[in-house]
Design an enzyme around this catalytic site. Structure first.
Site, PDB file in Angstrom:
ATOM      1  N   TYR A  74      -5.974-104.144 -21.258  1.00 52.16           N
ATOM      2  CA  TYR A  74      -4.685-103.699 -21.804  1.00 52.16           C
ATOM      3  C   TYR A  74      -4.853-102.793 -23.034  1.00 52.16           C
ATOM      4  O   TYR A  74      -4.270-101.694 -23.068  1.00 52.16           O
ATOM      5  CB  TYR A  74      -3.823-104.926 -22.105  1.00 52.16           C
ATOM      6  CG  TYR A  74      -2.425-104.608 -22.569  1.00 52.16           C
ATOM      7  CD1 TYR A  74      -1.432-104.257 -21.655  1.00 52.16           C
ATOM      8  CD2 TYR A  74      -2.087-104.679 -23.921  1.00 52.16           C
ATOM      9  CE1 TYR A  74      -0.138-103.966 -22.090  1.00 52.16           C
ATOM     10  CE2 TYR A  74      -0.804-104.396 -24.355  1.00 52.16           C
ATOM     11  CZ  TYR A  74       0.168-104.045 -23.438  1.00 52.16           C
ATOM     12  OH  TYR A  74       1.447-103.757 -23.869  1.00 52.16           O
ATOM     13  N   SER A 112       1.593 -99.612 -27.310  1.00 55.39           N
ATOM     14  CA  SER A 112       1.449-100.899 -28.003  1.00 55.39           C
ATOM     15  C   SER A 112       0.514-100.685 -29.179  1.00 55.39           C
ATOM     16  O   SER A 112      -0.390 -99.841 -29.105  1.00 55.39           O
ATOM     17  CB  SER A 112       0.844-101.929 -27.048  1.00 55.39           C
ATOM     18  OG  SER A 112       0.411-103.063 -27.770  1.00 55.39           O
TER      19      SER A 112
HETATM   20  N1  LIG Z   1       6.519-107.476 -24.643  1.00 53.36           N
HETATM   21  C1  LIG Z   1       5.719-107.076 -25.614  1.00 53.36           C
HETATM   22  O1  LIG Z   1       5.368-107.836 -26.545  1.00 53.36           O
HETATM   23  C2  LIG Z   1       5.203-105.677 -25.613  1.00 53.36           C
HETATM   24  C3  LIG Z   1       4.516-105.234 -26.760  1.00 53.36           C
HETATM   25  C4  LIG Z   1       4.014-103.945 -26.789  1.00 53.36           C
HETATM   26  C5  LIG Z   1       4.204-103.115 -25.706  1.00 53.36           C
HETATM   27  N2  LIG Z   1       4.886-103.558 -24.599  1.00 53.36           N
HETATM   28  C6  LIG Z   1       5.062-102.620 -23.493  1.00 53.36           C
HETATM   29  O2  LIG Z   1       6.433-102.552 -23.150  1.00 53.36           O
HETATM   30  C7  LIG Z   1       6.572-102.157 -21.786  1.00 53.36           C
HETATM   31  C8  LIG Z   1       7.543-103.085 -21.087  1.00 53.36           C
HETATM   32  O3  LIG Z   1       6.968-104.385 -21.090  1.00 53.36           O
HETATM   33  P1  LIG Z   1       7.847-105.713 -21.043  1.00 53.36           P
HETATM   34  O4  LIG Z   1       7.449-106.502 -22.216  1.00 53.36           O
HETATM   35  O5  LIG Z   1       9.257-105.403 -20.810  1.00 53.36           O
HETATM   36  O6  LIG Z   1       7.190-106.404 -19.759  1.00 53.36           O
HETATM   37  P2  LIG Z   1       7.852-107.122 -18.492  1.00 53.36           P
HETATM   38  O7  LIG Z   1       9.005-107.942 -18.893  1.00 53.36           O
HETATM   39  O8  LIG Z   1       6.707-107.749 -17.800  1.00 53.36           O
HETATM   40  O9  LIG Z   1       8.424-105.885 -17.630  1.00 53.36           O
HETATM   41  C9  LIG Z   1       7.534-104.957 -17.084  1.00 53.36           C
HETATM   42  C10 LIG Z   1       8.331-104.007 -16.239  1.00 53.36           C
HETATM   43  O10 LIG Z   1       7.407-103.061 -15.657  1.00 53.36           O
HETATM   44  C11 LIG Z   1       7.654-103.031 -14.273  1.00 53.36           C
HETATM   45  N3  LIG Z   1       6.482-102.616 -13.512  1.00 53.36           N
HETATM   46  C12 LIG Z   1       5.261-103.193 -13.472  1.00 53.36           C
HETATM   47  N4  LIG Z   1       4.477-102.526 -12.614  1.00 53.36           N
HETATM   48  C13 LIG Z   1       5.235-101.516 -12.106  1.00 53.36           C
HETATM   49  C14 LIG Z   1       4.989-100.486 -11.177  1.00 53.36           C
HETATM   50  N5  LIG Z   1       3.808-100.354 -10.553  1.00 53.36           N
HETATM   51  N6  LIG Z   1       5.990 -99.606 -10.902  1.00 53.36           N
HETATM   52  C15 LIG Z   1       7.194 -99.729 -11.509  1.00 53.36           C
HETATM   53  N7  LIG Z   1       7.492-100.700 -12.371  1.00 53.36           N
HETATM   54  C16 LIG Z   1       6.514-101.580 -12.674  1.00 53.36           C
HETATM   55  C17 LIG Z   1       8.117-104.414 -13.908  1.00 53.36           C
HETATM   56  O11 LIG Z   1       8.758-104.368 -12.645  1.00 53.36           O
HETATM   57  P3  LIG Z   1       8.779-105.605 -11.587  1.00 53.36           P
HETATM   58  O12 LIG Z   1       9.994-106.421 -11.942  1.00 53.36           O
HETATM   59  O13 LIG Z   1       8.878-104.923 -10.268  1.00 53.36           O
HETATM   60  O14 LIG Z   1       7.483-106.347 -11.759  1.00 53.36           O
HETATM   61  C18 LIG Z   1       9.049-104.693 -15.072  1.00 53.36           C
HETATM   62  O15 LIG Z   1      10.289-104.065 -14.878  1.00 53.36           O
HETATM   63  C19 LIG Z   1       5.157-102.181 -21.195  1.00 53.36           C
HETATM   64  O16 LIG Z   1       4.640-100.860 -21.144  1.00 53.36           O
HETATM   65  C20 LIG Z   1       4.381-103.018 -22.198  1.00 53.36           C
HETATM   66  O17 LIG Z   1       3.010-102.706 -22.197  1.00 53.36           O
HETATM   67  C21 LIG Z   1       5.390-104.811 -24.536  1.00 53.36           C
END
Ligand SMILES: NC(=O)c1ccc[n+]([C@@H]2O[C@H](COP(=O)([O-])OP(=O)(O)OC[C@H]3O[C@@H](n4cnc5c(N)ncnc54)[C@H](OP(=O)(O)O)[C@@H]3O)[C@@H](O)[C@H]2O)c1
Length: 229
Positions: free
Chosen positions: A155, A134
């Protein structure tokens, strides 16, 4: 046929990236904590793999399962991440316990999974490692005031640590193309669906990193270009 494993593929960016790659003919191993809950399009080659990135036994079992599907893994996408349940705690009030789950998932998780899957990755012709980070982990963005509205420890520090780990993988694994990705602010569960980008837009940089076979290794990229460290 190319094979990618994506952690955290149950929803959000991981699920969309899995779908987009499968639509391009990839076999996608969809790492998720509850594989039975995954709703799958039978037209796409997406195969659920039980995988909790914080659990050694789960990761070991996932490696065995991956080996049942493929002899070589072309790409590992370390995508699973959390913001932390109490993410908006002022630094002065933040305890080690606030940080622990975030660092467990966002920092130790990718190291655990990468270490376990590296042998399979190295059997591929062009092994790639994609770290979903991020710009909140960018020290320069934090320093130039871009993130002054997000002065919370857990974070951003987890993603800064992930960036350094990824750079060191890039330096020390010359046979693996490492790309660090900033998806950009995207409407997913991570940020209570407040992001300005669609999940499709949020996965542009992830998909591009997966498809790239030329590098160079160790870049920090967003969909609109290079991100400052
Ligand atoms: N959305 C944004 O604006 C944004 C911006 C920058 C970076 N990111 C990064 O993008 C990545 C994906 O985020 P997202 O936005 O898609 O978030 P999200 O919709 O909350 O999805 C997070 C995913 O991670 C999984 N997860 C969490 N803890 C886990 C664990 N212990 N073992 C395996 N899986 C686990 C969740 O699974 P469950 O369904 O089991 O909870 C879910 O599939 C993250 O690394 C986040 O930091 C996101």
């Amino acid at each position: 046929m190319s094979t990618a494993l994506i952690t955290g593929a149950s929803r959000g960016l991981g699920a969309v990236a899995a779908r987009r790659l499968a639509e391009q003919g990839w076999t996608v191993l969809a790492g998720c904590r509850e594989p039975a809950d995954l709703s799958l399009d039978p037209a796409l080659d997406i195969r659920p793999i039980a995988l909790d990135v914080t659990d050694d036994a789960s990761v070991a079992a996932a490696v065995t399962e991956v080996e049942r599907h493929t002899e070589a893994l072309d790409v590992l996408v370390n995508n699973a991440g959390i913001a932390g349940a109490e993410r908006e705690v002022a630094p002065a009030d933040t305890t080690a316990e606030h940080l622990r789950p975030v660092l467990e998932t966002n920092v130790l998780g990718p190291v655990r999974v990468t270490h376990a899957l590296l042998p399979l990755l190295r059997r591929a012709e062009h092994p790639r490692l994609v770290m979903v980070s991020s710009s909140l982990g960018s020290l320069s963005d934090m320093d130039n005031g871009r993130w002054e509205r997000y002065p919370y420890l857990a974070y951003p520090s987890s993603k800064a640590a992930l960036n350094m780990i990824a750079v060191l993988y890039a330096r020390t694994l010359p046979d693996v193309l490492v790309t660090i990705v900033n998806p950009g602010w995207t409407a997913t569960g991570l940020n209570d669906f407040r992001g300005s980008q669609t999940p499709e837009e949020g996965t542009d940089a992830i998909v591009a990193a997966v498809l790239d076979t030329t590098g160079p290794s160790g870049r920090f990229l967003a969909r609109d270009g290079v991100v400052g460290w």
